[in-house]
Write a protein that holds these residues in place. Structure first.
Motif, PDB file in Angstrom:
ATOM      1  N   LYS A 171       0.863  -1.183   0.000  1.00 19.31           N
ATOM      2  CA  LYS A 171       0.000   0.000   0.000  1.00 19.31           C
ATOM      3  C   LYS A 171       0.899   1.232   0.000  1.00 19.31           C
ATOM      4  N   VAL A 172       0.543   2.250  -0.772  1.00 18.25           N
ATOM      5  CA  VAL A 172       1.357   3.464  -0.839  1.00 18.25           C
ATOM      6  C   VAL A 172       1.243   4.255   0.458  1.00 18.25           C
ATOM      7  N   LEU A 173       2.349   4.845   0.883  1.00 14.71           N
ATOM      8  CA  LEU A 173       2.376   5.649   2.099  1.00 14.71           C
ATOM      9  C   LEU A 173       2.220   7.138   1.808  1.00 14.71           C
ATOM     10  N   TYR A 174       2.370   7.527   0.542  1.00 18.29           N
ATOM     11  CA  TYR A 174       2.277   8.938   0.153  1.00 18.29           C
ATOM     12  C   TYR A 174       1.378   9.077  -1.065  1.00 18.29           C
ATOM     13  N   TRP A 175       0.557  10.165  -1.069  1.00 16.46           N
ATOM     14  CA  TRP A 175      -0.254  10.462  -2.257  1.00 16.46           C
ATOM     15  C   TRP A 175       0.596  11.126  -3.318  1.00 16.46           C
ATOM     16  N   ASP A 176       1.506  11.992  -2.865  1.00 17.83           N
ATOM     17  CA  ASP A 176       2.422  12.679  -3.774  1.00 17.83           C
ATOM     18  C   ASP A 176       3.667  13.035  -2.973  1.00 17.83           C
ATOM     19  N   SER A 177       4.495  13.925  -3.478  1.00 16.68           N
ATOM     20  CA  SER A 177       5.764  14.218  -2.814  1.00 16.68           C
ATOM     21  C   SER A 177       5.613  14.971  -1.498  1.00 16.68           C
ATOM     22  N   ASN A 178       4.422  15.474  -1.199  1.00 15.05           N
ATOM     23  CA  ASN A 178       4.231  16.266   0.008  1.00 15.05           C
ATOM     24  C   ASN A 178       3.100  15.806   0.920  1.00 15.05           C
ATOM     25  N   HIS A 179       2.396  14.741   0.559  1.00 17.17           N
ATOM     26  CA  HIS A 179       1.221  14.349   1.320  1.00 17.17           C
ATOM     27  C   HIS A 179       1.228  12.851   1.644  1.00 17.17           C
ATOM     28  N   ILE A 180       0.997  12.549   2.915  1.00 16.77           N
ATOM     29  CA  ILE A 180       0.918  11.169   3.368  1.00 16.77           C
ATOM     30  C   ILE A 180      -0.451  10.606   2.997  1.00 16.77           C
ATOM     31  N   SER A 181      -0.473   9.380   2.555  1.00 16.13           N
ATOM     32  CA  SER A 181      -1.738   8.739   2.172  1.00 16.13           C
ATOM     33  C   SER A 181      -2.559   8.416   3.419  1.00 16.13           C
ATOM     34  N   HIS A 182      -3.836   8.107   3.218  1.00 18.93           N
ATOM     35  CA  HIS A 182      -4.684   7.701   4.338  1.00 18.93           C
ATOM     36  C   HIS A 182      -4.111   6.456   5.005  1.00 18.93           C
ATOM     37  N   TYR A 183      -3.632   5.524   4.211  1.00 18.72           N
ATOM     38  CA  TYR A 183      -3.050   4.290   4.750  1.00 18.72           C
ATOM     39  C   TYR A 183      -1.820   4.614   5.608  1.00 18.72           C
ATOM     40  N   GLY A 184      -0.928   5.455   5.089  1.00 20.78           N
ATOM     41  CA  GLY A 184       0.267   5.844   5.843  1.00 20.78           C
ATOM     42  C   GLY A 184      -0.079   6.554   7.137  1.00 20.78           C
ATOM     43  N   SER A 185      -1.094   7.408   7.071  1.00 19.31           N
ATOM     44  CA  SER A 185      -1.536   8.126   8.264  1.00 19.31           C
ATOM     45  C   SER A 185      -2.076   7.178   9.317  1.00 19.31           C
ATOM     46  N   LYS A 186      -2.922   6.264   8.882  1.00 18.14           N
ATOM     47  CA  LYS A 186      -3.607   5.381   9.826  1.00 18.14           C
ATOM     48  C   LYS A 186      -2.688   4.316  10.423  1.00 18.14           C
ATOM     49  N   TYR A 187      -1.855   3.707   9.589  1.00 17.48           N
ATOM     50  CA  TYR A 187      -1.104   2.537  10.051  1.00 17.48           C
ATOM     51  C   TYR A 187       0.348   2.799  10.424  1.00 17.48           C
ATOM     52  N   LEU A 188       0.889   3.939  10.018  1.00 18.88           N
ATOM     53  CA  LEU A 188       2.282   4.221  10.359  1.00 18.88           C
ATOM     54  C   LEU A 188       2.388   5.444  11.261  1.00 18.88           C
ATOM     55  N   LEU A 189       1.765   6.530  10.878  1.00 16.49           N
ATOM     56  CA  LEU A 189       1.913   7.782  11.608  1.00 16.49           C
ATOM     57  C   LEU A 189       1.045   7.853  12.869  1.00 16.49           C
ATOM     58  N   ALA A 190      -0.235   7.540  12.767  1.00 13.11           N
ATOM     59  CA  ALA A 190      -1.152   7.675  13.914  1.00 13.11           C
ATOM     60  C   ALA A 190      -0.703   6.884  15.143  1.00 13.11           C
ATOM     61  N   PRO A 191      -0.275   5.629  15.011  1.00 10.67           N
ATOM     62  CA  PRO A 191       0.168   4.903  16.214  1.00 10.67           C
ATOM     63  C   PRO A 191       1.362   5.580  16.903  1.00 10.67           C
ATOM     64  N   GLN A 192       2.246   6.177  16.116  1.00  6.98           N
ATOM     65  CA  GLN A 192       3.408   6.834  16.708  1.00  6.98           C
ATOM     66  C   GLN A 192       3.029   8.172  17.343  1.00  6.98           C
ATOM     67  N   ILE A 193       2.049   8.862  16.769  1.00  3.13           N
ATOM     68  CA  ILE A 193       1.557  10.093  17.394  1.00  3.13           C
ATOM     69  C   ILE A 193       0.891   9.762  18.721  1.00  3.13           C
ATOM     70  N   MET A 194       0.091   8.716  18.747  1.00  3.96           N
ATOM     71  CA  MET A 194      -0.562   8.309  19.993  1.00  3.96           C
ATOM     72  C   MET A 194       0.470   7.953  21.061  1.00  3.96           C
ATOM     73  N   LYS A 195       1.517   7.226  20.682  1.00  4.66           N
ATOM     74  CA  LYS A 195       2.574   6.878  21.633  1.00  4.66           C
ATOM     75  C   LYS A 195       3.262   8.139  22.159  1.00  4.66           C
ATOM     76  N   PHE A 196       3.536   9.077  21.263  1.00  2.00           N
ATOM     77  CA  PHE A 196       4.159  10.342  21.650  1.00  2.00           C
ATOM     78  C   PHE A 196       3.286  11.080  22.672  1.00  2.00           C
ATOM     79  N   LEU A 197       1.994  11.173  22.395  1.00  2.00           N
ATOM     80  CA  LEU A 197       1.064  11.861  23.297  1.00  2.00           C
ATOM     81  C   LEU A 197       1.008  11.175  24.672  1.00  2.00           C
ATOM     82  N   GLU A 198       1.017   9.850  24.660  1.00  2.00           N
ATOM     83  CA  GLU A 198       1.021   9.117  25.928  1.00  2.00           C
ATOM     84  C   GLU A 198       2.336   9.294  26.670  1.00  2.00           C
ATOM     85  N   ASP A 199       3.458   9.214  25.948  1.00  2.00           N
ATOM     86  CA  ASP A 199       4.772   9.379  26.574  1.00  2.00           C
ATOM     87  C   ASP A 199       4.924  10.760  27.199  1.00  2.00           C
TER      88      ASP A 199
END
Length: 86
Positions: free
Chosen positions: A54-82
């Motif tokens: 699955k692509v992680l980026y829509w273009d050179s400047n935008h993260i795809s929905h898949y990348g946001s949900k499965y790669l970025l969001a879990p790390q943001i949540m961990k950051f907020l908890e930490d």
């Protein structure tokens, strides 16, 4: 297909300069928190362009929905908890 993290964050790169300035602000102000999205998107110092076919980026400047949900969001949540922001 992948690129080394250093391709995006070299000392001469614009990104590194911006992050360095934001780190100074974050260190000087207890109410400013810095989440480094590039490091989140490039685990183990390698920036992948796809994950599980699955692509992680829509273009050179935008993260795809898949990348946001499965790669970025879990790390943001961990950051907020930490940082005890949740």
């Amino acid at each position: 297909c992948a690129k080394s993290l250093s391709y995006f964050s070299s000392e001469e790169g614009l990104y590194e300069g911006i992050i360095n300035k934001l780190e100074v602000l974050s260190n000087q102000n207890s109410n400013i928190y810095l989440f480094d999205g590039l490091r989140a998107m490039c685990p183990k110092n390698e920036c992948q362009f796809s994950l599980n076919q699955k692509v992680l980026y829509w273009d050179s400047n935008h993260i795809s929905h898949y990348g946001s949900k499965y790669l970025l969001a879990p790390q943001i949540m961990k950051f907020l908890e930490d940082e005890e922001l949740l």
